[in-house]
Design a protein around this motif. Sequence first.
Motif, mmCIF file in Angstrom:
data_model
loop_
_atom_site.group_PDB
_atom_site.id
_atom_site.type_symbol
_atom_site.label_atom_id
_atom_site.label_comp_id
_atom_site.label_asym_id
_atom_site.label_seq_id
_atom_site.Cartn_x
_atom_site.Cartn_y
_atom_site.Cartn_z
ATOM 1 N N LEU A 21 2.471 -6.215 -10.396
ATOM 2 C CA LEU A 21 1.151 -6.838 -10.376
ATOM 3 C C LEU A 21 0.081 -5.829 -9.957
ATOM 4 O O LEU A 21 0.361 -4.831 -9.286
ATOM 5 C CB LEU A 21 1.140 -8.017 -9.400
ATOM 6 N N ALA A 22 -1.154 -6.127 -10.335
ATOM 7 C CA ALA A 22 -2.269 -5.293 -9.913
ATOM 8 C C ALA A 22 -2.384 -5.323 -8.391
ATOM 9 O O ALA A 22 -2.097 -6.349 -7.754
ATOM 10 C CB ALA A 22 -3.564 -5.788 -10.548
ATOM 11 N N PRO A 23 -2.772 -4.203 -7.771
ATOM 12 C CA PRO A 23 -2.940 -4.186 -6.316
ATOM 13 C C PRO A 23 -3.863 -5.303 -5.842
ATOM 14 O O PRO A 23 -4.876 -5.598 -6.476
ATOM 15 C CB PRO A 23 -3.549 -2.806 -6.059
ATOM 16 N N GLY A 24 -3.482 -5.946 -4.763
ATOM 17 C CA GLY A 24 -4.285 -7.017 -4.199
ATOM 18 C C GLY A 24 -3.986 -8.389 -4.748
ATOM 19 O O GLY A 24 -4.535 -9.390 -4.280
ATOM 20 N N THR A 25 -3.092 -8.481 -5.757
ATOM 21 C CA THR A 25 -2.741 -9.772 -6.349
ATOM 22 C C THR A 25 -1.669 -10.455 -5.517
ATOM 23 O O THR A 25 -0.761 -9.800 -5.001
ATOM 24 C CB THR A 25 -2.217 -9.567 -7.786
ATOM 25 N N ARG A 26 -1.750 -11.776 -5.390
ATOM 26 C CA ARG A 26 -0.705 -12.497 -4.667
ATOM 27 C C ARG A 26 0.590 -12.462 -5.458
ATOM 28 O O ARG A 26 0.583 -12.329 -6.686
ATOM 29 C CB ARG A 26 -1.126 -13.949 -4.402
ATOM 30 N N GLN A 27 1.729 -12.561 -4.782
ATOM 31 C CA GLN A 27 3.006 -12.509 -5.484
ATOM 32 C C GLN A 27 3.215 -13.738 -6.358
ATOM 33 O O GLN A 27 2.632 -14.796 -6.131
ATOM 34 C CB GLN A 27 4.157 -12.350 -4.499
ATOM 35 N N LEU A 28 4.077 -13.582 -7.352
ATOM 36 C CA LEU A 28 4.319 -14.615 -8.344
ATOM 37 C C LEU A 28 5.826 -14.781 -8.504
ATOM 38 O O LEU A 28 6.566 -13.798 -8.578
ATOM 39 C CB LEU A 28 3.689 -14.182 -9.676
ATOM 40 N N GLY A 30 -6.255 17.498 -9.024
ATOM 41 C CA GLY A 30 -5.425 18.558 -9.579
ATOM 42 C C GLY A 30 -3.938 18.317 -9.464
ATOM 43 O O GLY A 30 -3.139 19.178 -9.819
ATOM 44 N N VAL A 31 -3.549 17.122 -8.950
ATOM 45 C CA VAL A 31 -2.124 16.841 -8.765
ATOM 46 C C VAL A 31 -1.773 15.585 -9.560
ATOM 47 O O VAL A 31 -2.431 14.569 -9.420
ATOM 48 C CB VAL A 31 -1.766 16.648 -7.280
ATOM 49 N N THR A 32 -0.739 15.652 -10.361
ATOM 50 C CA THR A 32 -0.237 14.487 -11.101
ATOM 51 C C THR A 32 0.985 13.946 -10.373
ATOM 52 O O THR A 32 1.957 14.671 -10.183
ATOM 53 C CB THR A 32 0.155 14.883 -12.535
ATOM 54 N N PRO A 33 0.930 12.697 -9.911
ATOM 55 C CA PRO A 33 2.080 12.143 -9.185
ATOM 56 C C PRO A 33 3.338 12.161 -10.041
ATOM 57 O O PRO A 33 3.306 11.880 -11.237
ATOM 58 C CB PRO A 33 1.656 10.689 -8.881
ATOM 59 N N LEU A 77 7.495 -11.256 -8.375
ATOM 60 C CA LEU A 77 6.601 -10.182 -8.802
ATOM 61 C C LEU A 77 5.613 -9.902 -7.694
ATOM 62 O O LEU A 77 4.956 -10.811 -7.175
ATOM 63 C CB LEU A 77 5.875 -10.573 -10.093
ATOM 64 N N VAL A 78 5.505 -8.639 -7.320
ATOM 65 C CA VAL A 78 4.634 -8.226 -6.220
ATOM 66 C C VAL A 78 3.708 -7.113 -6.710
ATOM 67 O O VAL A 78 3.953 -6.503 -7.761
ATOM 68 C CB VAL A 78 5.455 -7.744 -5.004
ATOM 69 N N PRO A 79 2.629 -6.821 -5.968
ATOM 70 C CA PRO A 79 1.703 -5.773 -6.416
ATOM 71 C C PRO A 79 2.361 -4.396 -6.449
ATOM 72 O O PRO A 79 3.244 -4.075 -5.660
ATOM 73 C CB PRO A 79 0.586 -5.830 -5.365
ATOM 74 N N ARG A 80 1.888 -3.600 -7.395
ATOM 75 C CA ARG A 80 2.294 -2.201 -7.447
ATOM 76 C C ARG A 80 1.731 -1.465 -6.241
ATOM 77 O O ARG A 80 0.627 -1.775 -5.777
ATOM 78 C CB ARG A 80 1.764 -1.531 -8.725
ATOM 79 N N PRO A 81 2.446 -0.475 -5.725
ATOM 80 C CA PRO A 81 1.875 0.329 -4.640
ATOM 81 C C PRO A 81 0.686 1.131 -5.137
ATOM 82 O O PRO A 81 0.646 1.574 -6.290
ATOM 83 C CB PRO A 81 3.036 1.231 -4.226
ATOM 84 N N VAL A 82 -0.299 1.289 -4.286
ATOM 85 C CA VAL A 82 -1.477 2.089 -4.634
ATOM 86 C C VAL A 82 -1.122 3.548 -4.432
ATOM 87 O O VAL A 82 -0.773 3.974 -3.328
ATOM 88 C CB VAL A 82 -2.688 1.695 -3.769
ATOM 89 N N GLU A 83 -1.169 4.312 -5.521
ATOM 90 C CA GLU A 83 -0.810 5.720 -5.442
ATOM 91 C C GLU A 83 -2.031 6.555 -5.086
ATOM 92 O O GLU A 83 -3.091 6.418 -5.704
ATOM 93 C CB GLU A 83 -0.235 6.198 -6.770
ATOM 94 N N PRO A 84 -1.895 7.420 -4.079
ATOM 95 C CA PRO A 84 -3.020 8.291 -3.729
ATOM 96 C C PRO A 84 -3.327 9.266 -4.857
ATOM 97 O O PRO A 84 -2.421 9.798 -5.492
ATOM 98 C CB PRO A 84 -2.520 9.035 -2.484
ATOM 99 N N VAL A 85 -4.585 9.452 -5.145
ATOM 100 C CA VAL A 85 -5.005 10.372 -6.185
ATOM 101 C C VAL A 85 -5.528 11.638 -5.541
ATOM 102 O O VAL A 85 -6.491 11.606 -4.769
ATOM 103 C CB VAL A 85 -6.096 9.745 -7.083
#
Length: 311
Positions: free
Chosen positions: A40-47, A300-303, A289-297
Motif C-alpha cells: 500500500l501507499a505510505p500512510g494508508t491504513r492496512q487492508l 546520486g544513490v539508487t537503492p 496488506l500494509v504500507p510500503r516502507p518509505v525509502e530514503p532518497v
Amino acid sequence: MNGWVKAALGATATGVATLAYSAGVELRHWTLREATLPVLAPGTRQLRVLHVSDLHMTPRQRSKQRWVSELAALQPDLVVNTGDNMAHLQAVPAVVQALGPLLDVPGLFVFGSNDYFGPKPKNPARYLGRNEKRLHGEPLPWHDLRAAFVERGWHDATHERLMLDIDGVRIAVAGVDDPHLGLDRYGRVSGKPSADLRLGLVHSPEPRVLDQFAADGYDLVMAGHTHGGQLRVPGYGALVTNCGLDRSRARGASRWGAHTWLHVSAGLGTSPYTPVRFACPPEATLLTLVPRPVEPVRRGVTPARTAADVG
C-alpha cells in the motif's frame, strides 16, 4: 521370499497408502494461509483481503461448501476470486451457497477455463510437459454465475479498469481473461493508474501477463490456476505449474520484478478426474496488506533491490 519381491511389495504398499492419503485425507484438509504484504501507499491504513480460487465445485461437496461459507467470520475488507469455480454443469447454486456470506463483502473476480468449460478425463502425464493442445469438456453456465456475483455487488474485472474505495483506501483494479485459453487482451486495460493500491487480477499467472502488469506499476497481482502444483515433493516442491510460471512460485507470495508482488493461490479444489493432493492441502489465503516502507532518497544513490520469496 526374494528380496526384490519384498521390495516390490513394500513399494506397492507405500504407493497405495500415499494415494489413499492424498485422495481421502489431504483432499479435505481445508487450510487458511496468512501472509502480510507491504504493497500500500505510505500512510494508508492496512487492508484485509481474502483470496479464494479454484473451487472446482460440484453439487455434493458439502464439506467444502461449509468451510468456504465460514470464511466470512474472518471479516475481510475485500474478497478476490481468481476463477475456476465450477466442475459440474449444475454447480452454480453450490458455488453461490458456499460464497453466500462473502458476497455481502466488497468483491472482485475474473474467470478461468473451468468456469467456461467442464472437466474432462485426461492422461495425467500431460501435466508433466508443456502440451499446448487444450482438451475442453462441455460448456458451463458461466453467464449465470457471473450474474449471481454481479447481482450481489461483486465486480467483474475481466478486461476492465475499475476504481474502488474501501473505507478510504483507493484501489485501482485491472483484470484480464484467462491466458490459459489465450483469452487475455492486456491492451484493453493497459496504462499506469494512480491509487493507494494498484491491483491486477488474472487466473493463470503467465509470465507475459505478469510482465505487463509490472511494467504498468501494479503493486500486487493475484492469480490461481496452479493448484500449488497439486502434488508436491517434500524438499523439492511442486512438480509442475501447468503454465509458464516457474515451480518456485507455484503458491504463495513472491516478488515479480523490482516493484510488484505476486500472490498465487493453491486453490480449494481439483478436477473430479484427478481428486488427489499431496503435501499441498486445499487453501484460501487471508492477506494483510500494509504500507510500503518509505525509502530514503539520497542524491546520486539508487537503492538496491533484491527479490524475496515469502510463499
